[in-house]
Scaffold this motif. Structure first.
Motif, short mmCIF file in Angstrom:
data_model
loop_
_atom_site.label_atom_id
_atom_site.label_comp_id
_atom_site.label_asym_id
_atom_site.label_seq_id
_atom_site.Cartn_x
_atom_site.Cartn_y
_atom_site.Cartn_z
N ALA A 229 1.08 -0.99 0.62
CA ALA A 229 -0.34 -0.47 0.12
C ALA A 229 0.77 1.43 -0.03
N ALA A 230 2.04 1.59 0.84
CA ALA A 230 2.67 2.49 0.94
C ALA A 230 3.60 2.84 -0.64
N PHE A 231 3.61 1.64 -0.83
CA PHE A 231 5.17 1.65 -2.54
C PHE A 231 3.42 2.39 -3.60
N HIS A 232 2.35 1.96 -3.09
CA HIS A 232 1.43 2.09 -4.72
C HIS A 232 1.06 3.79 -4.22
N PHE A 233 0.93 4.46 -3.05
CA PHE A 233 0.90 5.91 -2.75
C PHE A 233 2.00 6.35 -2.91
N ILE A 234 3.12 6.48 -2.91
CA ILE A 234 4.33 7.04 -2.93
C ILE A 234 4.31 7.23 -4.50
N GLU A 235 4.40 6.12 -5.27
CA GLU A 235 4.05 6.17 -6.47
C GLU A 235 2.75 7.07 -7.30
N ALA A 236 1.50 7.10 -6.44
CA ALA A 236 0.92 7.59 -6.79
C ALA A 236 0.64 9.16 -6.97
N SER A 237 1.97 9.43 -5.89
CA SER A 237 2.28 11.10 -5.26
C SER A 237 3.00 11.11 -6.94
N LYS A 238 3.75 10.51 -7.07
CA LYS A 238 4.45 11.02 -7.62
C LYS A 238 4.18 11.86 -9.46
N LEU A 239 2.71 10.35 -9.25
CA LEU A 239 2.32 10.66 -10.93
C LEU A 239 0.74 11.75 -10.81
N ALA A 240 0.79 12.68 -9.74
CA ALA A 240 -0.31 13.33 -9.34
C ALA A 240 0.33 14.59 -9.79
N GLU A 241 -0.94 15.53 -10.68
CA GLU A 241 -0.79 17.25 -11.51
C GLU A 241 -1.12 18.21 -10.20
N SER A 242 -1.84 17.83 -8.78
CA SER A 242 -1.87 18.65 -8.63
C SER A 242 -0.81 18.46 -6.88
N LYS A 243 -0.76 19.41 -5.85
CA LYS A 243 -0.14 19.28 -4.54
C LYS A 243 -1.20 18.93 -3.95
N SER A 244 -2.61 18.97 -4.07
CA SER A 244 -3.76 18.44 -2.82
C SER A 244 -2.96 16.70 -3.05
N MET A 245 -3.81 16.39 -4.49
CA MET A 245 -3.41 14.87 -4.39
C MET A 245 -2.15 14.50 -3.89
N ARG A 246 -1.33 15.58 -4.01
CA ARG A 246 0.25 14.90 -3.91
C ARG A 246 0.20 14.43 -2.08
N VAL A 247 -0.05 15.63 -1.84
CA VAL A 247 -0.36 15.86 -0.12
C VAL A 247 -1.06 14.31 0.38
#
Length: 718
Positions: free
Chosen positions: A466-484
């Motif tokens: 889960a942690a791996f996928h969340f970190i990968e998602a943050s790298k792909l995120a377009e918005s600051k809110s999504m990354r946070v």
């Protein structure tokens, strides 16, 4: 020669009424290909009509563009013909928009505006000015030039005000609000735009408002987005109620138009007979006039007669668009089916955090049904690939595909909350396949899919994955809110792993977020980081400080988010904290409230979590009867959860979804594809500021977090 042209135009009319578009175009092209020259004005009108038919009924954009460019060339030698020139410029800009040529769009719109500037102050001139300002703003915003796009909309608003056209003023005020919502550089500017929309709407006479369905739905949807962004869910709910009522009225009007059209076609067919008696013919003509008048009233989008010239052929069918403005603008924000689906989506976004899953399920199915029907019309099925699409359908298909992702995202969130893991798997696999098949159009959805993989893995207790996928998602995120939010989710997963290294990784993620959390609009990020920070403080046995942080987060969540799952999780942690601090009275009250909410949500992991803490409480206060009863109920729920987890883990999709491998998609690297899919000012999330599915940390399997709280009691992990 004029008589020949009139004859061919008339024959084209007959074929068009029968739906024989190919024959219609052949009749018209006979004029353009004639060896004998027609007057330039005749050729121009004919080419305009051909281009309109091609854009409406075919994917042959280049053919339409050629006719329009030839018309533009012919018009250079004619000093007058203002309307024809404007029509040519406007349709050419539409062609360039469809092929994604930003530079040529700007050039042709500039020509239109220059023509308008030197053509007087008549109402028709101002209307064309409004059209070109709208097109210019659209082009600039798609190109990322928000500042000049806003200026173009403001000029359009002034132009509409000069001819006192409140409906047009409302169109520009609402378009300005949309751009400001997309950019969101200044909250005060957005609030000012919202107020301006409210003020201008009141300028529209009541008898004309009832014909402004498209404008009303557009405005109400943007108001809903705004209220969601600032976490004003109560007011957002009121807007959704108005959207539902407006959508129902529009459906009824559409049905009426279809019925009147059917009756009129039957009358016309009877009138075409040669053996009619005089009285019967007279009665039929009276009925025909009556039906035509009813149809005109029902289809007048702004309560006024269309000023569109007959030679241009109105490209819309009756009732098939939610128009925002009159001719010459002929504009819509989104296709009607997409607007209907978006209204369902807004209802889901508001209902899901409240646990209204039955209504959410109905709305999700309704939205998916509309979307799948529209995609089928475009020739898109499960097996279709992006490279197989017609260029002219890219933007429309993109709208429906992005909406499809939003509905699937919500379905997954509901399924995970209800511990329907196998159902969630199916929706996740659907998302994966769509993203893989349409990598350019759905490029912005990759981060959402990756985040949902993390939610799924976390729900099944696979915290490392889960942690791996969340970190990968943050790298792909377009918005600051999504990354946070992805960093917050990853931190919770690290905390659940439980070792010192993971706790350190969680702190590394939470610390930077906590320092900037007040810079965000709304309360979603703040409640999320307080939740994770409170858990971390408990892990470090800093219980009093954890209690303060969690109580603050609970208050914000309760007052601003209306998210009962998050409230339930906050209450459970605070209840277990109260028990650890030997405040059994408060612990009992808090935990019972939490259990009630968890039952409302059918949230089995949280129920087990609460029940385990209640069992510890009954042990501490010596209530043996309650302890036994509670333990038995917990055992049943645990068995149910184990069965659901086993079913999910035995699925062929389980490993595929949780494994630490990023989704690989084949990028086409097609600039035109990207520009065409961008379309009007609309982003991957359809400008929904509160992204679907981010509002709550995923349901945390009870044992891992309970262990943090009751470690001193030596409770065994499940």
């Amino acid at each position: 020669m004029e008589a020949i042209a009139e004859g061919l135009w008339g024959l084209a009319d007959i074929h068009e009424e029968k739906g024989e578009i190919s024959k219609t175009i052949k009749c018209l092209e006979a004029i353009c290909k004639s060896q004998v020259s027609f007057l330039p004005i005749i050729e121009i009108k004919t080419r305009l009509r051909i281009a309109t038919l091609l854009l409406k009924h075919t994917h042959n954009i280049n053919h339409a563009k050629s006719h329009l460019e030839r018309s533009q060339l012919l018009l250079k030698s004619i000093p007058s013909c203002f309307d024809l020139k404007c029509r040519t410029f406007s349709l050419l800009r539409h062609c360039y928009h469809l092929i994604g040529d930003i530079s040529k769009q700007k050039q042709i719109v500039d020509k239109g505006l220059m023509l308008v500037d030197c053509s007087g102050e008549e109402v028709s001139v101002k209307l064309w000015g409004c059209n070109f300002y709208s097109q210019l703003a659209n082009t600039l915003v798609v190109d990322g030039d928000f500042g000049n796009g806003i200026q173009a909309l403001e000029r359009g608003f002034i132009c509409a005000a000069e001819i006192y056209y409140p409906e047009l003023q409302m169109f520009f005020a609402t378009s300005l609000l949309q751009v400001l919502l997309m950019q969101w550089a200044d909250t005060n500017l957005v609030e000012s735009a919202v107020q301006q929309c409210n003020q201008v709407w009141e300028l529209i006479p009541a008898d004309k408002k009832e014909h402004c369905d498209g404008l009303f739905l557009y405005t109400e949807l943007l108001h809903t987005f705004y209220r969601l962004r600032i976490c004003d869910y109560k007011t957002a709910s009121q807007h959704v109620d108005r959207l539902d009522a407006a959508m129902k009225r529009n459906l009824q009007r559409t049905q009426l138009i279809q019925e009147l059209t059917t009756q009129l076609n039957m009358i016309n067919q009877r009138l075409s007979r040669s053996d009619l008696q005089y009285r019967e013919s007279l009665a039929l003509h009276q009925k025909q006039n009556q039906l035509q008048e009813q149809l005109r009233h029902a289809t007048s989008p702004t309560g006024t007669e269309s000023q569109e010239p007959s030679y241009s052929t109105n490209p819309r069918q009756l009732g098939d668009k939610l128009e925002l403005a009159p001719f010459p603008m002929d504009g819509e924000w989104l296709p009607k089916g997409a607007v209907y689906a978006l209204v369902d989506l807004m209802a889901v976004i508001l209902g899901r955090p409240k646990g209204q899953f039955k209504e959410c399920g109905r709305r999700i199915q309704s939205g998916l049904s509309v979307i799948q029907g529209e995609l089928t019309k475009l020739g898109i099925t499960d097996g279709t690939r992006e490279k197989e699409m017609q260029h002219s359908s890219i933007w429309t298909a993109g709208v429906y595909l992005i909406l499809l992702m939003q509905f699937l995202e919500n379905k997954i969130a509901v399924d995970l909350t209800r511990s329907e893991y196998v159902e969630a798997q199916g929706a996740l696999i659907q998302m994966k396949n769509w993203v893989a098949h349409f990598p350019t159009i759905l490029q912005g959805c990759e981060s959402v899919f990756q985040m949902l993989r993390g939610q799924y893995a976390h729900s099944l207790g696979c915290f490392h994955e889960a942690a791996f996928h969340f970190i990968e998602a943050s790298k792909l995120a377009e918005s600051k809110s999504m990354r946070v939010m992805c960093h917050i989710y990853a931190a919770v997963s690290y905390i659940c792993i439980g070792d010192a290294e993971s706790s350190s990784q969680a702190l590394d993620l939470i610390g930077p977020v906590y320092s900037i959390v007040d810079s965000f609009v709304g309360a979603r990020e703040k409640t999320g980081v307080l939740f994770a920070y409170g858990l971390l403080l408990m892990k470090q046995h800093n219980l009093q400080e954890a209690r303060v942080r969690l109580a603050t987060g609970l208050r914000i969540a309760h007052q601003h988010l209306g998210n009962i799952q998050l409230v339930s999780q906050y209450l459970t942690i605070l209840g277990s904290l109260a028990l650890t601090l030997h405040d059994s009275g408060q612990a009992r009250e808090i935990l019972k409230s939490s259990l009630t909410l968890a039952k409302t949500l059918y949230d089995i992991p949280t129920q087990i979590w609460v029940l385990s803490v209640l069992t510890a409480l009954y042990q501490e206060v010596g209530e043996r009867g309650n302890e036994m009863e509670n333990t038995e109920y917990e055992r049943k729920k645990t068995e149910d959860l184990k069965r659901r987890l086993a079913d999910a883990r035995s699925s062929i999709y389980h490993i595929e979804l949780i494994e630490k491998v990023k989704l690989e998609v084949e990028q086409l690297h097609d600039v035109d594809m990207k520009r065409a899919s961008a379309g009007p000012p609309i982003r991957t999330d359809l400008d929904i500021p509160e992204s679907v599915g981010f509002m709550t940390p995923s349901p945390v399997p009870s044992s891992r977090l309970v262990d943090i709280d009751v470690v001193r009691r030596g409770k065994k992990k499940m």
